[in-house]
Design a protein around this motif. Sequence first.
Motif, PDB file in Angstrom:
ATOM      1  N   GLY A  69      -7.865  -8.977   6.529  1.00 53.33           N
ATOM      2  CA  GLY A  69      -8.067  -7.760   5.754  1.00 53.33           C
ATOM      3  C   GLY A  69      -9.534  -7.455   5.531  1.00 53.33           C
ATOM      4  N   GLY A  70     -10.347  -8.500   5.430  1.00 54.75           N
ATOM      5  CA  GLY A  70     -11.777  -8.305   5.260  1.00 54.75           C
ATOM      6  C   GLY A  70     -12.400  -7.614   6.457  1.00 54.75           C
ATOM      7  N   PHE A  71     -12.022  -8.043   7.657  1.00 51.94           N
ATOM      8  CA  PHE A  71     -12.560  -7.406   8.866  1.00 51.94           C
ATOM      9  C   PHE A  71     -12.062  -5.972   8.988  1.00 51.94           C
ATOM     10  CE2 PHE A  71     -13.130 -11.888  10.026  1.00 51.94           C
ATOM     11  CZ  PHE A  71     -14.450 -11.834  10.475  1.00 51.94           C
ATOM     12  N   GLN A  72     -10.805  -5.744   8.637  1.00 47.42           N
ATOM     13  CA  GLN A  72     -10.279  -4.376   8.649  1.00 47.42           C
ATOM     14  C   GLN A  72     -11.043  -3.504   7.655  1.00 47.42           C
ATOM     15  OE1 GLN A  72      -6.675  -3.233   6.438  1.00 47.42           O
ATOM     16  NE2 GLN A  72      -5.727  -2.753   8.410  1.00 47.42           N
ATOM     17  N   SER A  73     -11.301  -4.057   6.472  1.00 47.38           N
ATOM     18  CA  SER A  73     -12.002  -3.308   5.431  1.00 47.38           C
ATOM     19  C   SER A  73     -13.429  -2.980   5.839  1.00 47.38           C
ATOM     20  CB  SER A  73     -12.004  -4.106   4.121  1.00 47.38           C
ATOM     21  OG  SER A  73     -10.691  -4.335   3.659  1.00 47.38           O
ATOM     22  N   MET A  74     -14.123  -3.930   6.450  1.00 46.16           N
ATOM     23  CA  MET A  74     -15.497  -3.672   6.877  1.00 46.16           C
ATOM     24  C   MET A  74     -15.558  -2.524   7.887  1.00 46.16           C
ATOM     25  SD  MET A  74     -17.382  -7.396   7.112  1.00 46.16           S
ATOM     26  CE  MET A  74     -16.066  -8.228   8.012  1.00 46.16           C
ATOM     27  N   ALA A  75     -14.576  -2.480   8.775  1.00 44.74           N
ATOM     28  CA  ALA A  75     -14.529  -1.397   9.756  1.00 44.74           C
ATOM     29  C   ALA A  75     -14.301  -0.052   9.072  1.00 44.74           C
ATOM     30  CB  ALA A  75     -13.435  -1.665  10.781  1.00 44.74           C
ATOM     31  N   ILE A 112      -4.448   5.748   0.576  1.00 39.53           N
ATOM     32  CA  ILE A 112      -5.121   4.990   1.629  1.00 39.53           C
ATOM     33  C   ILE A 112      -4.126   4.692   2.742  1.00 39.53           C
ATOM     34  CG2 ILE A 112      -6.812   3.988   0.065  1.00 39.53           C
ATOM     35  CD1 ILE A 112      -5.179   1.479  -0.105  1.00 39.53           C
ATOM     36  N   PRO A 113      -4.608   4.422   3.953  1.00 39.13           N
ATOM     37  CA  PRO A 113      -3.696   4.179   5.078  1.00 39.13           C
ATOM     38  C   PRO A 113      -2.688   3.082   4.757  1.00 39.13           C
ATOM     39  CG  PRO A 113      -5.952   4.401   5.875  1.00 39.13           C
ATOM     40  CD  PRO A 113      -6.032   4.376   4.376  1.00 39.13           C
ATOM     41  N   THR A 136       0.831  -1.208   0.000  1.00 44.30           N
ATOM     42  CA  THR A 136       0.000   0.000   0.000  1.00 44.30           C
ATOM     43  C   THR A 136       0.857   1.247   0.000  1.00 44.30           C
ATOM     44  OG1 THR A 136      -1.784  -1.157   1.161  1.00 44.30           O
ATOM     45  CG2 THR A 136      -1.810   1.250   1.212  1.00 44.30           C
ATOM     46  N   ALA A 137       1.880   1.275   0.844  1.00 47.59           N
ATOM     47  CA  ALA A 137       2.773   2.432   0.889  1.00 47.59           C
ATOM     48  C   ALA A 137       3.487   2.617  -0.440  1.00 47.59           C
ATOM     49  CB  ALA A 137       3.796   2.251   2.017  1.00 47.59           C
ATOM     50  N   ALA A 138       3.886   1.504  -1.066  1.00 45.47           N
ATOM     51  CA  ALA A 138       4.564   1.585  -2.362  1.00 45.47           C
ATOM     52  C   ALA A 138       3.634   2.162  -3.427  1.00 45.47           C
ATOM     53  CB  ALA A 138       5.053   0.197  -2.769  1.00 45.47           C
ATOM     54  N   ILE A 139       2.392   1.718  -3.432  1.00 49.64           N
ATOM     55  CA  ILE A 139       1.430   2.215  -4.425  1.00 49.64           C
ATOM     56  C   ILE A 139       1.133   3.691  -4.187  1.00 49.64           C
ATOM     57  CG2 ILE A 139      -0.979   2.060  -5.173  1.00 49.64           C
ATOM     58  CD1 ILE A 139      -0.781  -0.953  -4.807  1.00 49.64           C
ATOM     59  N   ASP A 152      -5.523  -3.670  -0.147  1.00 49.20           N
ATOM     60  CA  ASP A 152      -5.489  -2.370  -0.828  1.00 49.20           C
ATOM     61  C   ASP A 152      -6.447  -2.314  -2.008  1.00 49.20           C
ATOM     62  OD1 ASP A 152      -3.507  -3.102  -3.362  1.00 49.20           O
ATOM     63  OD2 ASP A 152      -3.018  -4.183  -1.543  1.00 49.20           O
ATOM     64  N   ASP A 153      -6.516  -3.406  -2.806  1.00 48.49           N
ATOM     65  CA  ASP A 153      -7.382  -3.414  -3.983  1.00 48.49           C
ATOM     66  C   ASP A 153      -8.852  -3.274  -3.589  1.00 48.49           C
ATOM     67  OD1 ASP A 153      -7.373  -5.860  -2.709  1.00 48.49           O
ATOM     68  OD2 ASP A 153      -6.744  -7.007  -4.454  1.00 48.49           O
TER      69      ASP A 153
END
Length: 393
Positions: free
Chosen positions: A267-273, A216-217, A115-118, A223-224
Amino acid sequence: MNSWKAICLLSLGIIFYSYLGYGIVLYLVLRVKRLFVKPTVTDTLYEPPVTFMVAAYNESAFIHLKIANTLELDYPRDKMKIVFVTDGSTDNTNAIISKYEGISLLFQPQRNGKTAAINRAMTTVDTEVVIFSDANTLLNPSAVRELVKHFAHSNTGAVAGEKKVIAQQDSGTEGHGEGMYWKYESKLKQWDAELYSVMGAAGELLAIRTSLYSAIPEDTILDDFIISFNINKLGYKVLYEPKAFAMESPSSSLTEEYKRKVRIAAGGFQSMARLAPLFNIFMYPKITWQYVSHRVLRWTLAPLCLLLLLLSNVVIVFNGGGYTYTVLFVMQLFFYGAAYTGFLMAQHQMKIKYFYIPFYFVFMNVAVYNGFTRYVRGKQSAVWERAQRSVSL
């Protein structure tokens, strides 16, 4: 007893809807929509300037193939910039990329994650469209053309390509299970997009309108997923193009596949939050139903209901619940027996169709429990954690 029966039936209904029912309802809704709405005509000659971006970390074993495949893409060379971002790589990846003319290499020694690279690379992009592609995937020659043609329509914010898992003849259960799962997922994505929008794009092949990207953070795991839904939140569609596809080999082992599934679940749980506003149907009336049905239920209620269904069914049967519940209990025993058989066979690199399907289903849901634990404990890092794939495609 009535409470246990209610739990049992409700759990069964949620499981069925999450994995099959939603697809059935979606298909029926589309049948009605097609009667009243004509398909959109797409300008296949639309050729905007694009940046083709590959984020890679220690990919020296595969990077030659990726570069060769990228250079063979059927798109005007003067309209396509090629950028490889290799932050943190410590192998020969950078040296290999540097040998090729016409490819920009972005590198910094710190390993801060994909994510940081993108985020860093996106500050250099000045083209109308940027296409993200994973370093361990190969694309069909017309992939770029098939993706970018949709940007001729102003309401298109992103276009997701199709992911194809190419299982080798000697690949284990994880390869065939992953491949079948993605065939089903691809069909659902196609129907999702036809109704309104893809519910979370896969980063193997994703094109976005550059002006809609916002950083994004850096601790983002998927990330996608976040990138595509951020575009949805701005009021744009994420379309699906099956004629543009990314091919990759399956995970090299059950251990590697499980590691990947756990990471995705965390990542799914992080994304839902982080995408909590999408639960508000009044704010996002075109997204909420699809989002909850296709994504949220599979990460939350469905895995929980598998356990509740079995436990409640046991209580009912041992308290004389009747013929119907006994049959349901026996069916569950057969299903989990088949899944366990599939597990044992997978350990010996054996594959039989009727066992690896239930095995892979249980395998995915067990990973969700582990992923949730890792998310709650903050143990899942966003830094590149590449699962090992089978060697050849």
